[in-house]
Design a protein around this motif. Structure first.
Motif, PDB file in Angstrom:
ATOM      1  N   PHE A 182      29.747   4.533  -2.318  1.00  0.00           N
ATOM      2  CA  PHE A 182      30.388   5.795  -1.728  1.00  0.00           C
ATOM      3  C   PHE A 182      29.508   6.649  -0.835  1.00  0.00           C
ATOM      4  CE2 PHE A 182      32.537  10.018  -2.324  1.00  0.00           C
ATOM      5  CZ  PHE A 182      33.663   9.587  -1.796  1.00  0.00           C
ATOM      6  N   PHE A 183      28.466   7.025  -1.412  1.00  0.00           N
ATOM      7  CA  PHE A 183      27.518   7.891  -0.643  1.00  0.00           C
ATOM      8  C   PHE A 183      26.578   7.263   0.185  1.00  0.00           C
ATOM      9  CE2 PHE A 183      28.672  10.395  -4.292  1.00  0.00           C
ATOM     10  CZ  PHE A 183      29.233  11.524  -3.992  1.00  0.00           C
ATOM     11  N   SER A 184      26.941   7.197   1.458  1.00  0.00           N
ATOM     12  CA  SER A 184      26.080   6.355   2.448  1.00  0.00           C
ATOM     13  C   SER A 184      24.866   6.382   2.420  1.00  0.00           C
ATOM     14  CB  SER A 184      26.742   6.613   4.092  1.00  0.00           C
ATOM     15  OG  SER A 184      26.429   7.944   4.406  1.00  0.00           O
ATOM     16  N   THR A 185      24.085   7.552   1.982  1.00  0.00           N
ATOM     17  CA  THR A 185      22.676   7.314   2.153  1.00  0.00           C
ATOM     18  C   THR A 185      21.927   7.267   0.635  1.00  0.00           C
ATOM     19  OG1 THR A 185      22.820  10.056   1.676  1.00  0.00           O
ATOM     20  CG2 THR A 185      22.594   9.204   3.919  1.00  0.00           C
ATOM     21  N   SER A 186      22.939   6.675  -0.170  1.00  0.00           N
ATOM     22  CA  SER A 186      22.375   6.226  -1.560  1.00  0.00           C
ATOM     23  C   SER A 186      21.508   5.273  -1.779  1.00  0.00           C
ATOM     24  CB  SER A 186      23.776   6.093  -2.526  1.00  0.00           C
ATOM     25  OG  SER A 186      23.345   5.481  -3.568  1.00  0.00           O
ATOM     26  N   THR A 187      20.372   5.333  -2.516  1.00  0.00           N
ATOM     27  CA  THR A 187      19.650   4.013  -2.657  1.00  0.00           C
ATOM     28  C   THR A 187      19.990   3.164  -3.785  1.00  0.00           C
ATOM     29  OG1 THR A 187      17.875   5.468  -3.653  1.00  0.00           O
ATOM     30  CG2 THR A 187      17.692   5.329  -1.300  1.00  0.00           C
ATOM     31  N   THR A 188      21.071   3.464  -4.467  1.00  0.00           N
ATOM     32  CA  THR A 188      21.385   2.736  -5.890  1.00  0.00           C
ATOM     33  C   THR A 188      21.775   1.413  -5.268  1.00  0.00           C
ATOM     34  OG1 THR A 188      22.473   4.683  -6.575  1.00  0.00           O
ATOM     35  CG2 THR A 188      23.182   2.599  -7.607  1.00  0.00           C
ATOM     36  N   ALA A 189      21.353   0.307  -6.051  1.00  0.00           N
ATOM     37  CA  ALA A 189      21.554  -0.845  -5.676  1.00  0.00           C
ATOM     38  C   ALA A 189      23.135  -1.201  -5.603  1.00  0.00           C
ATOM     39  CB  ALA A 189      20.686  -1.870  -6.779  1.00  0.00           C
ATOM     40  N   ILE A 190      23.300  -2.234  -4.761  1.00  0.00           N
ATOM     41  CA  ILE A 190      24.704  -3.025  -4.683  1.00  0.00           C
ATOM     42  C   ILE A 190      24.801  -4.290  -5.129  1.00  0.00           C
ATOM     43  CG2 ILE A 190      26.596  -3.309  -3.077  1.00  0.00           C
ATOM     44  CD1 ILE A 190      25.511  -1.407  -1.249  1.00  0.00           C
ATOM     45  N   ASP A 191      25.566  -4.730  -6.075  1.00  0.00           N
ATOM     46  CA  ASP A 191      25.798  -5.954  -6.516  1.00  0.00           C
ATOM     47  C   ASP A 191      26.626  -6.643  -5.269  1.00  0.00           C
ATOM     48  OD1 ASP A 191      24.207  -5.714  -8.809  1.00  0.00           O
ATOM     49  OD2 ASP A 191      26.084  -5.346 -10.005  1.00  0.00           O
ATOM     50  N   ILE A 192      26.141  -7.957  -4.999  1.00  0.00           N
ATOM     51  CA  ILE A 192      26.772  -8.867  -4.250  1.00  0.00           C
ATOM     52  C   ILE A 192      27.524 -10.151  -5.245  1.00  0.00           C
ATOM     53  CG2 ILE A 192      26.768 -10.518  -2.257  1.00  0.00           C
ATOM     54  CD1 ILE A 192      24.459  -8.458  -1.240  1.00  0.00           C
ATOM     55  N   TYR A 193      28.550 -10.318  -4.926  1.00  0.00           N
ATOM     56  CA  TYR A 193      29.274 -11.316  -5.916  1.00  0.00           C
ATOM     57  C   TYR A 193      29.508 -12.711  -5.144  1.00  0.00           C
ATOM     58  CZ  TYR A 193      29.653  -7.434  -8.871  1.00  0.00           C
ATOM     59  OH  TYR A 193      29.540  -6.300  -9.566  1.00  0.00           O
ATOM     60  N   ASP A 194      29.354 -13.772  -5.921  1.00  0.00           N
ATOM     61  CA  ASP A 194      29.771 -15.282  -5.294  1.00  0.00           C
ATOM     62  C   ASP A 194      31.243 -15.237  -5.308  1.00  0.00           C
ATOM     63  OD1 ASP A 194      29.983 -15.740  -7.980  1.00  0.00           O
ATOM     64  OD2 ASP A 194      28.377 -17.103  -8.106  1.00  0.00           O
ATOM     65  N   GLU A 195      31.842 -16.479  -5.212  1.00  0.00           N
ATOM     66  CA  GLU A 195      33.244 -16.851  -5.327  1.00  0.00           C
ATOM     67  C   GLU A 195      33.535 -17.082  -6.747  1.00  0.00           C
ATOM     68  OE1 GLU A 195      31.677 -21.179  -4.323  1.00  0.00           O
ATOM     69  OE2 GLU A 195      32.256 -19.769  -2.720  1.00  0.00           O
ATOM     70  N   HIS A 196      32.762 -16.835  -7.678  1.00  0.00           N
ATOM     71  CA  HIS A 196      32.956 -17.074  -9.147  1.00  0.00           C
ATOM     72  C   HIS A 196      33.070 -15.530  -9.909  1.00  0.00           C
ATOM     73  CE1 HIS A 196      33.025 -21.193  -8.593  1.00  0.00           C
ATOM     74  NE2 HIS A 196      31.681 -21.202  -8.284  1.00  0.00           N
ATOM     75  N   ASN A 197      32.797 -14.457  -8.821  1.00  0.00           N
ATOM     76  CA  ASN A 197      32.741 -12.997  -9.174  1.00  0.00           C
ATOM     77  C   ASN A 197      31.593 -12.971 -10.170  1.00  0.00           C
ATOM     78  OD1 ASN A 197      34.014 -10.544  -8.665  1.00  0.00           O
ATOM     79  ND2 ASN A 197      35.008 -10.583 -10.905  1.00  0.00           N
ATOM     80  N   GLN A 198      30.511 -13.677  -9.971  1.00  0.00           N
ATOM     81  CA  GLN A 198      29.164 -13.462 -10.612  1.00  0.00           C
ATOM     82  C   GLN A 198      28.118 -12.592  -9.636  1.00  0.00           C
ATOM     83  OE1 GLN A 198      27.779 -15.111 -13.681  1.00  0.00           O
ATOM     84  NE2 GLN A 198      30.084 -15.814 -14.064  1.00  0.00           N
ATOM     85  N   ALA A 199      27.633 -11.664 -10.260  1.00  0.00           N
ATOM     86  CA  ALA A 199      26.771 -10.853  -9.591  1.00  0.00           C
ATOM     87  C   ALA A 199      25.442 -11.709  -9.162  1.00  0.00           C
ATOM     88  CB  ALA A 199      26.259  -9.588 -10.203  1.00  0.00           C
ATOM     89  N   VAL A 200      25.112 -12.118  -8.014  1.00  0.00           N
ATOM     90  CA  VAL A 200      24.126 -12.886  -7.865  1.00  0.00           C
ATOM     91  C   VAL A 200      22.755 -12.180  -6.973  1.00  0.00           C
ATOM     92  CG1 VAL A 200      25.185 -15.290  -8.020  1.00  0.00           C
ATOM     93  CG2 VAL A 200      25.347 -14.117  -5.742  1.00  0.00           C
ATOM     94  N   PHE A 201      23.208 -11.170  -6.117  1.00  0.00           N
ATOM     95  CA  PHE A 201      22.069 -10.658  -5.290  1.00  0.00           C
ATOM     96  C   PHE A 201      22.533  -8.828  -5.609  1.00  0.00           C
ATOM     97  CE2 PHE A 201      23.227 -14.326  -2.771  1.00  0.00           C
ATOM     98  CZ  PHE A 201      21.930 -15.076  -2.733  1.00  0.00           C
TER      99      PHE A 201
END
Length: 179
Positions: free
Chosen positions: A10-29
């Protein structure tokens, strides 16, 4: 073909990690913004220009770092260069290319090249290799505070983490240019 999705902080300058999900809705990156200097952090807070990102799958870490110059490639107002690393070893550079449509080129240390390009108005991105084969396509929500990105990677030639990382740099740079 592998599908991934993620939503930006939400905050564009945040250094909080973002989870990237695969097609099975698993956080992989895990993708995050980082600052290499106090000056970068200050400019990010003032102008919302994001410089550096890293992504990991828990084993490998890919990073991009924007510097004043990278291996003799001078940054100008019209040309920006990032160094791309995997596990602290340089694997290439990522640079802007002047044109009617937003475009950036990844040049690998092995002599390979990838072209990231979007439309003049469109936020969708198409990534092609030297043979003009499509390796990745993306679709991003428009007019949202924290954008959501849906990504289809159609080839296993490149590590998906690297492609996702370069996409994020491209997307942020084109958004900065459009603002």
């Amino acid at each position: 073909m592998t599908k991934y999705s993620f939503k930006e902080n939400f905050f564009s300058t945040s250094t909080t990690a973002i989870d990237i999900y695969d097609e099975h809705n698993q956080a992989v990156f895990s993708l995050k913004l980082y600052y290499a200097s106090t000056a970068q952090k200050t400019f990010a807070w003032l102008g919302k220009k994001k410089h550096n990102f890293e992504i990991t799958d828990g084993q490998d870490i890919f990073r991009v770092r924007q510097e004043r110059s990278v291996s003799g490639k001078i940054k100008t107002p019209f040309k920006t260069v990032w160094e791309v690393e995997k596990n602290n070893e340089a694997i290439g550079t990522f640079r802007t290319k002047i044109g009617f449509k937003p475009k950036m080129i990844f040049e690998g240390v092995q002599g390979d090249a990838l072209t990231f390009q979007s439309g003049f108005i469109s936020r969708s991105v198409n990534v092609t290799n030297d043979q003009n084969q499509t390796l990745m396509t993306t679709k991003s929500e428009r007019f949202k505070i924290a954008s959501r990105h849906d990504i289809d990677i159609q080839s296993d030639i490149y590590n998906p983490a690297m492609l996702l990382l370069l996409f994020q740099v491209f997307y942020e740079f084109q958004e900065y240019q459009r603002s």
